[in-house]
Motif scaffolding. Structure first.
Motif, PDB file in Angstrom:
ATOM      1  N   VAL A   1     -13.626  44.751-100.820  1.00 35.72           N
ATOM      2  CA  VAL A   1     -13.085  43.403-101.045  1.00 35.72           C
ATOM      3  C   VAL A   1     -11.962  43.453-102.084  1.00 35.72           C
ATOM      4  O   VAL A   1     -10.924  42.789-101.933  1.00 35.72           O
ATOM      5  N   LEU A   2     -12.175  44.242-103.120  1.00 36.57           N
ATOM      6  CA  LEU A   2     -11.129  44.374-104.150  1.00 36.57           C
ATOM      7  C   LEU A   2      -9.849  44.945-103.555  1.00 36.57           C
ATOM      8  O   LEU A   2      -8.739  44.479-103.866  1.00 36.57           O
ATOM      9  N   ALA A   3      -9.979  45.975-102.711  1.00 38.63           N
ATOM     10  CA  ALA A   3      -8.796  46.566-102.086  1.00 38.63           C
ATOM     11  C   ALA A   3      -8.107  45.561-101.176  1.00 38.63           C
ATOM     12  O   ALA A   3      -6.864  45.451-101.167  1.00 38.63           O
ATOM     13  N   ALA A   4      -8.887  44.809-100.409  1.00 37.37           N
ATOM     14  CA  ALA A   4      -8.308  43.802 -99.525  1.00 37.37           C
ATOM     15  C   ALA A   4      -7.595  42.716-100.319  1.00 37.37           C
ATOM     16  O   ALA A   4      -6.505  42.252 -99.946  1.00 37.37           O
TER      17      ALA A   4
ATOM     18  N   VAL B   1     -11.194  49.113 -95.898  1.00 38.52           N
ATOM     19  CA  VAL B   1     -12.251  49.202 -94.886  1.00 38.52           C
ATOM     20  C   VAL B   1     -11.860  48.310 -93.720  1.00 38.52           C
ATOM     21  O   VAL B   1     -11.433  47.159 -93.919  1.00 38.52           O
ATOM     22  N   ASP B   2     -12.008  48.855 -92.516  1.00 39.75           N
ATOM     23  CA  ASP B   2     -11.670  48.067 -91.318  1.00 39.75           C
ATOM     24  C   ASP B   2     -12.519  46.796 -91.251  1.00 39.75           C
ATOM     25  O   ASP B   2     -13.723  46.822 -91.532  1.00 39.75           O
ATOM     26  N   GLY B   3     -11.841  45.707 -90.907  1.00 38.29           N
ATOM     27  CA  GLY B   3     -12.545  44.437 -90.771  1.00 38.29           C
ATOM     28  C   GLY B   3     -12.727  43.696 -92.069  1.00 38.29           C
ATOM     29  O   GLY B   3     -13.363  42.637 -92.091  1.00 38.29           O
ATOM     30  N   CYS B   4     -12.200  44.256 -93.168  1.00 43.53           N
ATOM     31  CA  CYS B   4     -12.373  43.610 -94.478  1.00 43.53           C
ATOM     32  C   CYS B   4     -11.052  43.066 -95.013  1.00 43.53           C
ATOM     33  O   CYS B   4     -10.955  42.707 -96.170  1.00 43.53           O
ATOM     34  N   ALA B   5     -10.030  43.010 -94.186  1.00 43.74           N
ATOM     35  CA  ALA B   5      -8.729  42.517 -94.645  1.00 43.74           C
ATOM     36  C   ALA B   5      -8.786  41.016 -94.899  1.00 43.74           C
ATOM     37  O   ALA B   5      -9.564  40.287 -94.280  1.00 43.74           O
ATOM     38  N   ILE B   6      -7.964  40.573 -95.843  1.00 44.98           N
ATOM     39  CA  ILE B   6      -7.869  39.149 -96.178  1.00 44.98           C
ATOM     40  C   ILE B   6      -6.494  38.655 -95.748  1.00 44.98           C
ATOM     41  O   ILE B   6      -5.468  39.230 -96.142  1.00 44.98           O
ATOM     42  N   THR B   7      -6.468  37.623 -94.944  1.00 40.66           N
ATOM     43  CA  THR B   7      -5.206  37.003 -94.543  1.00 40.66           C
ATOM     44  C   THR B   7      -4.922  35.862 -95.516  1.00 40.66           C
ATOM     45  O   THR B   7      -5.673  34.886 -95.584  1.00 40.66           O
TER      46      THR B   7
END
Length: 746
Positions: free
Chosen positions: A311-314, A335-341
């Motif tokens: 979450v921090l990386a996203a 991590v795949d699927g953890c990106a924040i738009t």
């Protein structure tokens, strides 16, 4: 220097050097001598007038050449400070000097960038600017597309682009004279004090000259020799070259600092830095390396450490922001699927102390100070990293106008690497008795860890003497802290690198920007460490103290020569002391006893004795030189008649030798004394040799100009006796004076 960074036009330099009160008085004296020649047909007055004119031209040519060289040297040294900006021109991205930006360019703004021209906001993502350099308003302003911005505005958060409409001298900032960076060869505080002393002495000289004329008129002794003697006193009391030599001394010091990788933007900063007794530091990027890493992550909810790291990386990749913390978080694995738009951004500022990204209509991710986001839970620390810098990550339902619905996710600890330069820097400041104040927006534990690495923590775990820490400070807190130090009588330097340090840098007596500082910090700083590490600061302070001591040498020589001429002028008017001075003989004293020693001292002196009581020190030297010269001249008038029937020239040599013999006592530094002693001996030998040399050009021309007689080997004996006698009397008086009167802190 001009505000554009270009060298001043030659016409401006000529005007500043030629149109002065002293030159005006010189012209009056030359005119008076020429008129007396016209009335009396005494060729000596014509030679005097021509001699004074030659001296005026020579002094002014030297002053102009030295000022041009000083301006160019300073300009070359500071060329690296002209900040560069990213510009889109004709669809192509360039990195240009800010002075090369023209109307039609599109400038890219990131945190710390200073806008180089007037323009209109073309785009922006949470773009916030500080316009305090123009308006004095310190509150950051959120910009919208189409909004006009003036040159000098500083991006403090977010990013954006600005379409430039006006640049250079056409900008509003240039018109009102606020934002353009200036590089001034202006008088320092010490120079202003010295100038005041010379203004007083010069006013006294004019008054004494009037009294001298009135006394001679009353006694009906106002002959040609009396007129020339009075003119010589007035001419000798004009402090020609003082400001030149002191300015050149500071300029040479600036050049030496430039070789160390330190750029001085304002001439008085050389003196100001040498006077610092309290130095304030921002922690991050100054006492620590300009990089950090994630040391530990503590999950505060039900998620695992790996999940919160993702979450921090996203978050770091989603936020439109820059900085050491964001760079460290972006180094974490995605991590795949953890990106924040990101739907919306709120960039970090020192005022709000958090940044945020909107992921959905009712969910924000917020990264900020633990005590702000977690309240009492902000005391939680990561095991084994209690001294690291910490931030908390939370979710929130809203962030404006206030944070609402905060839910903790994790506490992340960063490891700031202490700069290897910190220990030698702080040790050097401690050796010079400079107190260290660390002003940081981080927790106190983080600052103490840095000081521990630098050897500034004692065995009880507290800071050593003269070391102070202030934590969790806003920019205005740093500014207030510096203002309080100044109110207590301290001379304060503020060392920083970021936008949040700028208010304190402006408040301090002197601002210092470190290598890698943002544009605005470099702009407002008096000194910029451009190609060196912070450990060079003690050395730079040492150079400044050398410059101050050298200026004191030069001021003492100039003022003491003035007091000697005043005193001998009064003695001549009130006693039977023979007339010693003519305008040209006075010029010889000025050249041998003032101009040459001052030039050598400006270039070679390395004495670093502190300057604590300048007035007392100048007065001591002037009194000792004057007393020695008067005693030598008066006693010589009784001794020399037994050796020669014409004592005028030997008594003049007595005066010259006494002034020259005082030079080695201008300071107690052994190397300086030996250098000045050699100059004094060489000068006296030169006068003696010219007097006995064959009557051939150019020797005959020099004798004619300075009114030196032609003497035989036997006739030179009284002159040698006068010089030896004068040197002995002068040395004895100065030695006794130094034992009885010690105003210097040596």
């Amino acid at each position: 220097m001009s505000t554009s960074g270009k060298t001043l036009p030659l016409a401006s330099i000529l005007a500043s050097n030629l149109v002065t009160p002293f030159n005006g008085l010189n012209v009056v004296i030359v005119t008076a001598l020429a008129m007396v020649f016209w009335w009396q047909r005494d060729v000596r007055f014509l030679f005097d007038a021509l001699g004074v004119m030659i001296a005026i031209v020579a002094n002014n040519v030297l002053a102009v050449l030295q000022e041009v060289r000083a301006h160019r040297a300073v300009e070359r040294a500071t060329a690296a400070l002209r900040h560069r900006v990213t510009v889109v021109r004709d669809g192509v991205t360039h990195t240009l000097d800010s002075t090369e930006v023209v109307a039609g360019d599109v400038v890219v703004l990131t945190r710390g960038t200073m806008l180089p021209g007037d323009g209109v906001v073309a785009s922006g993502e949470a773009l916030e600017v500080d316009t305090s350099m123009l308006t004095g308003e310190a509150v950051a302003h959120v910009c919208v597309t189409g909004e006009p911005l003036m040159a000098g505005s500083v991006c403090v958060a977010g990013s954006g682009t600005v379409h430039i409409t006006r640049s250079g001298d056409a900008t509003e900032a240039a018109r009102i004279g606020h934002a353009a960076s200036r590089l001034l060869l202006e008088a320092s505080p010490m120079q202003r004090h010295i100038n005041r002393l010379f203004q007083i002495s010069f006013a006294l000289a004019v008054g004494i000259a009037v009294v001298d004329v009135l006394l001679r008129l009353q006694g009906q002794t106002m002959d040609a020799d009396s007129i020339r003697h009075t003119a010589a006193i007035v001419l000798g009391l004009i402090p020609e070259g003082l400001v030149l030599f002191s300015t050149v001394t500071f300029a040479l010091t600036m050049a030496r600092m430039a070789k160390l990788g330190v750029i001085v933007q304002h001439l008085p900063a050389v003196e100001s830095l040498a006077s610092v007794d309290a130095m304030c530091f921002d922690k991050t990027g100054t006492l620590t390396e300009r990089q950090t890493r994630v040391a530990d992550v503590v999950a505060l909810g039900g998620a695992s450490a790996d999940e919160v790291r993702a979450v921090l990386a996203a978050y770091a990749h989603a936020i439109n922001d820059e900085g050491l913390v964001i760079d460290a978080l972006r180094a974490l694995p995605m991590v795949d699927g953890c990106a924040i738009t990101a739907l919306q951004h709120v960039p970090f500022t020192s005022q709000r102390r958090f940044s945020a990204v909107q992921a959905t209509t009712d969910q924000w991710f917020v990264l900020g100070a633990p005590e702000l986001l977690l309240g009492e839970r902000g005391a939680v620390t990561a095991t084994g990293h209690t001294s690291g810098r910490q931030l908390a990550l939370c979710t929130a339902s809203a962030v404006e106008p206030a944070l609402i619905g905060l839910t903790p996710i994790c506490l992340v600890t960063f490891d700031d690497t202490t700069s290897p330069q910190a220990a030698p820097l702080l040790a050097g400041l401690d050796a010079q008795r400079v107190a260290v104040h660390v002003l940081t927006g981080d927790a106190e534990a983080s600052a103490l860890r840095v000081l521990r690495d630098a050897g500034r923590i004692d065995t009880q775990g507290g800071t050593t003497s003269n070391t102070f820490v202030q934590a969790r400070m806003f920019p205005q807190d740093k500014q207030a802290y510096v203002a309080n130090l100044r109110a207590q009588g301290h001379h304060v330097a503020m060392v920083g690198d970021g936008v949040n340090d700028v208010p304190a840098m402006r408040e301090a007596n002197i601002g210092v920007a470190v290598r890698g500082a943002v544009d605005v910090a470099r702009h407002v700083a008096d000194i910029v460490i451009d190609r060196a590490g912070l450990e060079v600061l003690p050395t730079v302070m040492h150079e400044g103290r050398i410059a101050m001591r050298t200026i004191m040498h030069i001021a003492k020589i100039f003022l003491a020569k003035n007091t000697v001429l005043l005193a001998t002028g009064l003695l001549t008017a009130m006693t039977s002391l023979p007339l010693l001075l003519t305008p040209r003989r006075g010029g010889l004293i000025a050249v041998l006893a003032v101009a040459i020693p001052s030039a050598v001292l400006a270039a070679r002196s390395r004495s670093v004795t502190g300057v604590q009581r300048p007035y007392a020190e100048i007065l001591q030297y002037a009194v000792m030189m004057t007393l020695a010269a008067c005693i030598a001249c008066v006693s010589a008038t009784f001794v020399l008649p037994a050796l020669t029937t014409d004592a005028t020239f030997p008594v003049y040599v007595t005066l010259l030798a006494s002034v020259l013999a005082s030079l080695p006592f201008v300071d107690r530094d052994v190397a300086v004394r030996r250098l000045l002693m050699a100059l004094a001996l060489a000068s006296v030998l030169a006068v003696v040799c010219i007097s006995v040399a064959p009557d051939v050009p150019p020797i005959s021309w020099i004798r004619l100009y300075f009114e030196l007689p032609v003497l035989s080997l036997a006739g030179i004996i009284p002159v040698v006796v006068a010089a030896v006698w004068s040197a002995g009397v002068t040395a004895a008086i100065h030695s006794a004076g130094h034992r009885l009167w010690r105003p210097q802190a040596e």
